[in-house]
Write a protein that holds these residues in place. Sequence first.
Motif, PDB file in Angstrom:
ATOM      1  N   LYS A 258      25.681  58.570  37.286  1.00  0.00           N
ATOM      2  CA  LYS A 258      24.735  57.174  37.310  1.00  0.00           C
ATOM      3  C   LYS A 258      25.213  56.229  36.421  1.00  0.00           C
ATOM      4  O   LYS A 258      25.302  54.949  36.920  1.00  0.00           O
ATOM      5  CB  LYS A 258      23.264  57.902  37.161  1.00  0.00           C
ATOM      6  N   SER A 259      25.409  56.354  35.317  1.00  0.00           N
ATOM      7  CA  SER A 259      25.883  55.238  34.378  1.00  0.00           C
ATOM      8  C   SER A 259      27.095  54.831  34.658  1.00  0.00           C
ATOM      9  O   SER A 259      27.420  53.538  34.739  1.00  0.00           O
ATOM     10  CB  SER A 259      25.504  56.104  32.780  1.00  0.00           C
ATOM     11  N   LEU A 260      28.037  55.691  34.866  1.00  0.00           N
ATOM     12  CA  LEU A 260      29.452  55.192  35.445  1.00  0.00           C
ATOM     13  C   LEU A 260      29.456  54.210  36.723  1.00  0.00           C
ATOM     14  O   LEU A 260      30.098  53.297  36.796  1.00  0.00           O
ATOM     15  CB  LEU A 260      30.550  56.222  35.692  1.00  0.00           C
ATOM     16  N   PHE A 261      28.460  54.729  37.633  1.00  0.00           N
ATOM     17  CA  PHE A 261      28.207  53.987  38.890  1.00  0.00           C
ATOM     18  C   PHE A 261      27.578  52.627  38.634  1.00  0.00           C
ATOM     19  O   PHE A 261      28.014  51.662  39.114  1.00  0.00           O
ATOM     20  CB  PHE A 261      27.410  54.949  39.738  1.00  0.00           C
ATOM     21  N   ASN A 262      26.676  52.628  37.762  1.00  0.00           N
ATOM     22  CA  ASN A 262      26.017  51.434  37.307  1.00  0.00           C
ATOM     23  C   ASN A 262      26.846  50.423  36.584  1.00  0.00           C
ATOM     24  O   ASN A 262      26.853  48.985  36.859  1.00  0.00           O
ATOM     25  CB  ASN A 262      24.803  51.690  36.709  1.00  0.00           C
ATOM     26  N   SER A 263      27.688  50.998  35.736  1.00  0.00           N
ATOM     27  CA  SER A 263      28.436  50.084  34.733  1.00  0.00           C
ATOM     28  C   SER A 263      29.763  49.493  35.416  1.00  0.00           C
ATOM     29  O   SER A 263      30.136  48.250  34.963  1.00  0.00           O
ATOM     30  CB  SER A 263      28.742  50.540  33.592  1.00  0.00           C
ATOM     31  N   ASN A 264      30.155  50.384  36.359  1.00  0.00           N
ATOM     32  CA  ASN A 264      31.693  49.733  36.835  1.00  0.00           C
ATOM     33  C   ASN A 264      31.530  50.402  38.389  1.00  0.00           C
ATOM     34  O   ASN A 264      32.334  51.445  38.647  1.00  0.00           O
ATOM     35  CB  ASN A 264      32.767  50.101  36.280  1.00  0.00           C
ATOM     36  N   ARG A 265      30.904  49.703  39.219  1.00  0.00           N
ATOM     37  CA  ARG A 265      30.637  50.396  40.647  1.00  0.00           C
ATOM     38  C   ARG A 265      32.152  50.360  41.112  1.00  0.00           C
ATOM     39  O   ARG A 265      32.405  51.323  42.006  1.00  0.00           O
ATOM     40  CB  ARG A 265      29.796  49.571  41.763  1.00  0.00           C
ATOM     41  N   GLU A 266      32.967  49.259  41.317  1.00  0.00           N
ATOM     42  CA  GLU A 266      34.215  49.101  41.804  1.00  0.00           C
ATOM     43  C   GLU A 266      35.090  50.203  41.385  1.00  0.00           C
ATOM     44  O   GLU A 266      35.858  50.886  42.195  1.00  0.00           O
ATOM     45  CB  GLU A 266      34.874  47.907  41.481  1.00  0.00           C
ATOM     46  N   ASP A 267      35.128  50.763  39.848  1.00  0.00           N
ATOM     47  CA  ASP A 267      36.106  51.978  39.633  1.00  0.00           C
ATOM     48  C   ASP A 267      35.574  53.136  40.170  1.00  0.00           C
ATOM     49  O   ASP A 267      36.258  53.936  40.530  1.00  0.00           O
ATOM     50  CB  ASP A 267      36.067  51.709  37.982  1.00  0.00           C
ATOM     51  N   PHE A 268      33.989  53.261  39.843  1.00  0.00           N
ATOM     52  CA  PHE A 268      33.681  54.398  40.875  1.00  0.00           C
ATOM     53  C   PHE A 268      34.140  54.646  42.247  1.00  0.00           C
ATOM     54  O   PHE A 268      34.267  55.689  42.482  1.00  0.00           O
ATOM     55  CB  PHE A 268      31.918  54.330  40.402  1.00  0.00           C
ATOM     56  N   GLU A 269      33.836  53.577  42.991  1.00  0.00           N
ATOM     57  CA  GLU A 269      34.049  53.806  44.411  1.00  0.00           C
ATOM     58  C   GLU A 269      35.691  54.005  44.529  1.00  0.00           C
ATOM     59  O   GLU A 269      35.978  55.028  45.095  1.00  0.00           O
ATOM     60  CB  GLU A 269      33.993  52.427  45.117  1.00  0.00           C
ATOM     61  N   LYS A 270      36.512  53.515  43.637  1.00  0.00           N
ATOM     62  CA  LYS A 270      38.243  54.015  43.873  1.00  0.00           C
ATOM     63  C   LYS A 270      38.272  55.344  43.162  1.00  0.00           C
ATOM     64  O   LYS A 270      39.247  56.086  43.834  1.00  0.00           O
ATOM     65  CB  LYS A 270      39.033  53.331  42.679  1.00  0.00           C
ATOM     66  N   LYS A 271      37.266  56.065  42.678  1.00  0.00           N
ATOM     67  CA  LYS A 271      37.502  57.401  42.093  1.00  0.00           C
ATOM     68  C   LYS A 271      36.946  58.396  42.914  1.00  0.00           C
ATOM     69  O   LYS A 271      36.969  59.680  42.811  1.00  0.00           O
ATOM     70  CB  LYS A 271      37.142  57.817  40.695  1.00  0.00           C
ATOM     71  N   TRP A 272      36.251  57.888  44.071  1.00  0.00           N
ATOM     72  CA  TRP A 272      35.066  58.747  44.873  1.00  0.00           C
ATOM     73  C   TRP A 272      35.868  60.004  45.376  1.00  0.00           C
ATOM     74  O   TRP A 272      35.440  61.060  45.411  1.00  0.00           O
ATOM     75  CB  TRP A 272      34.217  57.863  45.891  1.00  0.00           C
TER      76      TRP A 272
END
Length: 636
Positions: free
Chosen positions: A371-385
């Motif tokens: 949740k914290s990774l998603f909130n802090s850098n959503r764009e990066d989280f989407e790339k790693k999805w």
Amino acid sequence: MTKGNINVSVENIFPLIKKFLYSDHEIFLRELISNATDATLKLKHLTSIGESKSEYGNPIIEVKIDKEGKKLHIIDQGLGMTAEEVEKYINQVAFSGAEEFLDKYKDSAKDSGIIGHFGLGFYSAFMVAEKVEILTKSHTGAPAAHWVCDGSPEFTLEEANKETRGTEIILHIAEDSTEFLEEARIRELLLKYNKFMPIPIKFGTKEINDPEFTPKTTKDKDGKETTEPHKQITVDNIINNPDPAWTKQPTELEDEDYKSFYRELYPMQFEEPLFNIHLNVDYPFNLTGILYFPKMTNDINIQKDKIQLYQNQVYVTDNVEGIVPEFLTMLRGVIDSPDIPLNVSRSYLQADGAVKKISSYITRKVADKLKSLFNSNREDFEKKWDDIKIVIEYGMLSEEKFFEKADAFALYPTVDGEYYTYDELFNKIKAKQTDKDDKLVILYASNKDAQHSYIQSAKAKGYEVLLLDSPIVSHLIQKLETTKENISFARVDGDHIDNLIKKEDTSISKLSEEEKTALDTLLKEVIPQEKFSVQLESMDSDASPFIITQPEFMRRMKEMQQTGGGGMNMFGNMPEMYNLIVNTNSELVGEILSTKTKKKQERLISQSLDLARLSQGLLKGEELTNFIKRSYEMIK
């Protein structure tokens, strides 16, 4: 000199230990080095509170092989023992566990997990040694003691001339265990069990460049430069890392420190981890560790057993099922807890209350980090999805608490590369994709290329289409349908788009009821009934004449059965069955009906059916060859 009998009533205790635990006899080294570490750490504590007469200094543990003398030495600079303590701890306390061990396990003690559990750690030495000596000097300054036992209940204990504090265990290796006199074998065991022990472990020496020596460079008369060779010095070969990353506070570590530790854990792994989760808790149990998310594929049977379990920096196992929730066994890293016993069976672990708390803590911690990774850098989280989704989806299916938290970070990607959380998706499609019965229909594709025409039909209506392509997606959408209110998932090729999201029926057929009956009869004469269920539908005139779909329920059940859906073999064994939707408003369908010759009608039906099958990847082998041949003839 004292002679005596160890306090045990069974004469052949040592052969029994050896026989029962032979499958795991290599753990003797782990046990003896653990004892040496305990003795050193206890000394550290006593000196810190002023209760020891000696200085702590920089103690090490040394392992030495004497191949000629057939001896293995384990030497520490810890607490040491007095003669009275040897009598108490070696001759009495340890063997009270031996009696219990025999009573409980004499019939089934091939289970590897009992030596340490019964206080027999020191006596594991007799699995590989025909005689064991202890040479020890206490930190109190009392005279040194020398204990010898040859594997019978008889021992000797006498005063000795040892000047330095600590204990030396000398194993006289038995004939059937000479592998433990090989340097490569001992190094392998030290790296396996003791790689991160908190006290430096010396195993031999090594040559390194002298850091205080600077090689001189000189020039000859022709101006050619020559640099003298480096000066080599001999240093202790310390085989372990006493301060691994997980023993430090997260504030002490940079991103590079975590990556460096990952390389230390997995030297043969060349891809960097995507991110890590640092575990650190001291109530209601003690647990530290670092878990890494590696790059994942869609393969749910990815190699597990990559997480290493330690107890106070002593390696226990890489089979962490029962301690780590199953969905996280696909991760990598280290977990260290003094609350997990060193030697117990998996069934014991799974029933243990502390272990269950550890498992739920790890689940919560992983969810919070995501949740914290998603909130802090959503764009990066989407790339790693795509690299992490299989773990998250598996967790949503298998752990209720994780499922509840996952709404905050689980993503639903579209075929156009947009990513939505569930709430975002719901709000985005609610207006357009709610059917006439007020149910929200979530459309998805599993393969963008194979289902391209169906996706285009949905997009033409302004609908969003998700791309859900993991192997467990059928299980996941089943779970979402039963927990979220008034929604259903439909794969875009499950039916004609107007049937997937049924609005008020306003379509008018160009054909009369008599014409429909005639068409239905004609189609069923040509189309194999065992493979296709024919449905006449009045759709837009520019929609495809023939559309093949597979009923959502049947296809989903078959998929779930293939990925472990329990008692659904009845679906797995059923033959593939498809719906053939025939558009009664299509110009081609009208032409089929009005064509005068039966042969031409049949050819048009076969060609249209084969085109529909081709678009679904269902035309193969001889049928594909015949279709191509027939198509060329029609062009001519």
